[in-house]
Scaffold this motif. Structure first.
Motif, short mmCIF file in Angstrom:
data_model
loop_
_atom_site.label_atom_id
_atom_site.label_comp_id
_atom_site.label_asym_id
_atom_site.label_seq_id
_atom_site.Cartn_x
_atom_site.Cartn_y
_atom_site.Cartn_z
N THR A 75 109.99 51.21 -34.41
CA THR A 75 110.35 51.86 -35.67
C THR A 75 111.78 52.38 -35.60
OG1 THR A 75 109.32 53.86 -34.82
CG2 THR A 75 108.01 52.56 -36.35
N PHE A 76 112.46 52.29 -36.73
CA PHE A 76 113.85 52.75 -36.83
C PHE A 76 113.95 53.63 -38.06
CE2 PHE A 76 113.86 48.76 -34.61
CZ PHE A 76 114.69 49.01 -33.53
N VAL A 77 114.55 54.80 -37.88
CA VAL A 77 114.66 55.71 -39.02
C VAL A 77 116.00 55.50 -39.72
CG1 VAL A 77 114.69 58.12 -39.75
CG2 VAL A 77 113.12 57.38 -37.94
N GLN A 78 115.93 55.25 -41.02
CA GLN A 78 117.15 55.21 -41.84
C GLN A 78 117.27 56.61 -42.43
OE1 GLN A 78 116.92 53.14 -45.56
NE2 GLN A 78 119.11 52.68 -45.61
N GLU A 79 118.21 57.40 -41.89
CA GLU A 79 118.28 58.81 -42.27
C GLU A 79 118.65 59.00 -43.74
OE1 GLU A 79 117.31 61.21 -40.39
OE2 GLU A 79 117.35 60.40 -38.34
N VAL A 80 119.69 58.26 -44.19
CA VAL A 80 120.04 58.31 -45.63
C VAL A 80 119.92 56.90 -46.18
CG1 VAL A 80 121.55 60.31 -45.84
CG2 VAL A 80 122.45 58.21 -44.84
N ARG A 81 119.40 56.80 -47.39
CA ARG A 81 119.15 55.48 -47.96
C ARG A 81 120.37 55.01 -48.76
NH1 ARG A 81 114.38 57.92 -47.52
NH2 ARG A 81 114.37 59.01 -49.51
#
Ligand code: UD1
Ligand code: MG
Length: 455
Positions: A75-81
């Motif tokens: 899993t990878f978190v995209q902090e701001v879309r």
């Protein structure tokens, strides 16, 4: 193609506000399985050897859920879309591992089928650098339009950036694409955000690859495959399409569905040929049915295993761990949980069997209850082969009834019964001749006296 490695990057960072839900959108279920898990299944069926899940909103909940439906996914978190290209780049670390193919998919497109993905990968195998999955929605408004020239896809134009002429194009971007691994990061890193929404659009890699002289093509998928889910009405629509496909598949595999549109399957329902399913039946997760069974109307099954030629319902409830062997019968208004009903045994009417074994050929009379719970712990009831449990009996667990044991109806059985014994667990009957008539006369005269006094 199976020898080539493939990373599926599944974008699921969006908030999904239109679901009006505390739960991340892509965890809402179709056929009992989160929609993003359907996407994972399709990716795996199309040969994905690696999975990267890009999450953002509800990251913790997503991570936890992913451990169940895709334990191997990173899993990878995209902090701001900041857009779909930015989202894909959140998985940079996975992409840079050197996969042959990168399959970009959306977590909210649960009906995507492996065939459409494999077709796009096939284009890569034939030398394309990018293969975009296109479709023709009944109303193209809101979708990116595919602009083709001489068999090449030259651009994808988002609705907000389209000219009037481009808005008339019916061939649209379904959202998913296959990108050759050796080009992916270079192309993605060239994407800018100079557009109407100020976002980094994944779709821009089409023009970027074209400008490098690479081969860029579009494939076409059925509209249904690319249905994106944004609200609960669309969720129900997707469920309906999924169910219709599954019913058809079951029927073509030899299952009779008398009223198919009233039978609901789960993602993992297994059902053998020559089984007949009557109207209004619900299969929750974990149901396995062998051949030749009959599931009568209005039955509700979850986590149950049904043997050959056995019979369930009407109005039966089989809960997790219900294990019916060959020719077993569980009839109307019966509930079975975490219990084995062995070959040829019958549980026909108004009964609860929980945490028990019903031996082969045993007969459980109407209204029998296994009292398996004292409010704190669960206990086991063992009913031997060929036993007969008289109607309206309570078997207070832990307790066992031996082979061929016979329980008088209306019994409360608290002590185990040996093989072939007869057990009574009720007050002995007393019959007083003439006493009924005497009572009736006494009650009638009392009532008459009361009526007279009231006048
Ligand atoms: C996208 C496509 C459009 C296509 C349509 C099909 C782009 C630029 N446009 O538009 O051509 O016709 O899908 O449905 O790709 N996401 C993230 N992080 C972000 C942005 C998006 O994870 O920063 C995820 C969303 O959760 C969603 C997916 O990417 O699952 C698509 O994003 P969305 O905003 O729905 O794109 P569309 O505008 O629908
Ligand atoms: Mg969308």
């Amino acid at each position: 193609m199976s020898q080539t490695s493939c990373l599926s990057v599944i974008l699921a960072a969006g908030e999904g506000t239109r679901m009006k839900s505390a739960m991340p959108k892509v965890l809402h279920a179709i056929a009992g399985l989160p929609m993003v898990a359907h996407v994972v299944k399709a990716a795996e069926a199309a040969g994905a050897t690696g999975l990267a899940l890009v999450i953002g909103h509800g990251a913790e909940e997503m991570r936890k859920a992913a451990q169940k439906f895709a334990p191997k996914a990173e899993t990878f978190v995209q902090e701001v879309r900041l857009g779909t290209a930015h989202a894909v780049l959140a998985a940079r670390e996975a992409i840079s591992k050197g996969y042959d193919d990168i399959l970009v998919m959306f977590g909210d497109t649960p009906l995507i089928d492996a065939g459409a993905l494999a077709a796009a990968r096939q284009k890569l195998a034939e030398g394309a650098a990018v293969a975009v999955i296109g479709f023709r929605p009944p109303n193209p408004t809101g979708y990116g339009r595919l602009i083709e020239k001489g068999g090449q896809l030259v651009a994808i134009r988002e609705e907000k950036d389209c000219s009037e002429a481009e808005k008339k194009i019916g061939f649209c971007n379904a959202g998913m694409m296959a990108v050759a691994g050796k080009h992916a990061l270079r192309l993605l890193d060239k994407v800018g955000n100079d557009n109407a929404k100020g976002e980094f659009y994944l779709t821009d890699i089409v023009e970027i690859a074209g400008a490098e002289g690479l081969d860029v093509v579009a494939t076409e998928a059925e509209f249904e495959n690319a249905l994106g889910i944004n609200n609960r009405a669309e969720l129900a629509e997707a469920e309906g399409i999924w169910q219709a496909r599954r019913r058809r598949e079951a029927m073509l595999a030899g299952v009779t569905l008398i009223a198919p549109e009233t039978v609901y399957f789960s993602h993992d329902t297994e059902i053998g040929a020559d089984t007949i399913v009557e109207p209004n039946v619900w299969f929750g997760p974990g149901v396995k049915i062998a051949t030749g069974a009959t599931i009568h109307a209005f039955s509700h099954l979850t986590g149950a295993t049904i043997g050959e030629n056995s019979e369930v319902g009407p109005f039966a409830r089989l809960r997790p761990g219900a294990d019916l062997r060959k020719r077993a019968k569980v009839g109307n208004f019966c509930e079975v949980k975490q219990s084995t009903v062995e070959e040829g045994a019958k549980v026909n009417h108004l009964t609860y069997i929980g945490d028990a074994r019903v031996g082969a050929g045993a007969n459980i009379g109407a209204g029998t209850i296994t009292c398996n719970y004292d409010g704190y712990s669960k206990f086991f009831t063992d009913i031997g082969e060929g036993a007969f449990i008289g109607s309206n009996s309570s078997l207070v667990a832990p307790v066992s009834i031996g082979k061929g044991g016979y329980i008088a109806s209306g019994s409360v059985i608290t002590e185990s019964v040996p093989d072939d014994a007869l057990a009574f667990g009720r007050a002995r009957q007393k019959t007083l001749p003439g006493k009924g008539k005497e009572l009736r006369e006494r009650f009638a005269s009392v009532a008459a006296a009361r009526k007279k006094a009231a006048e």
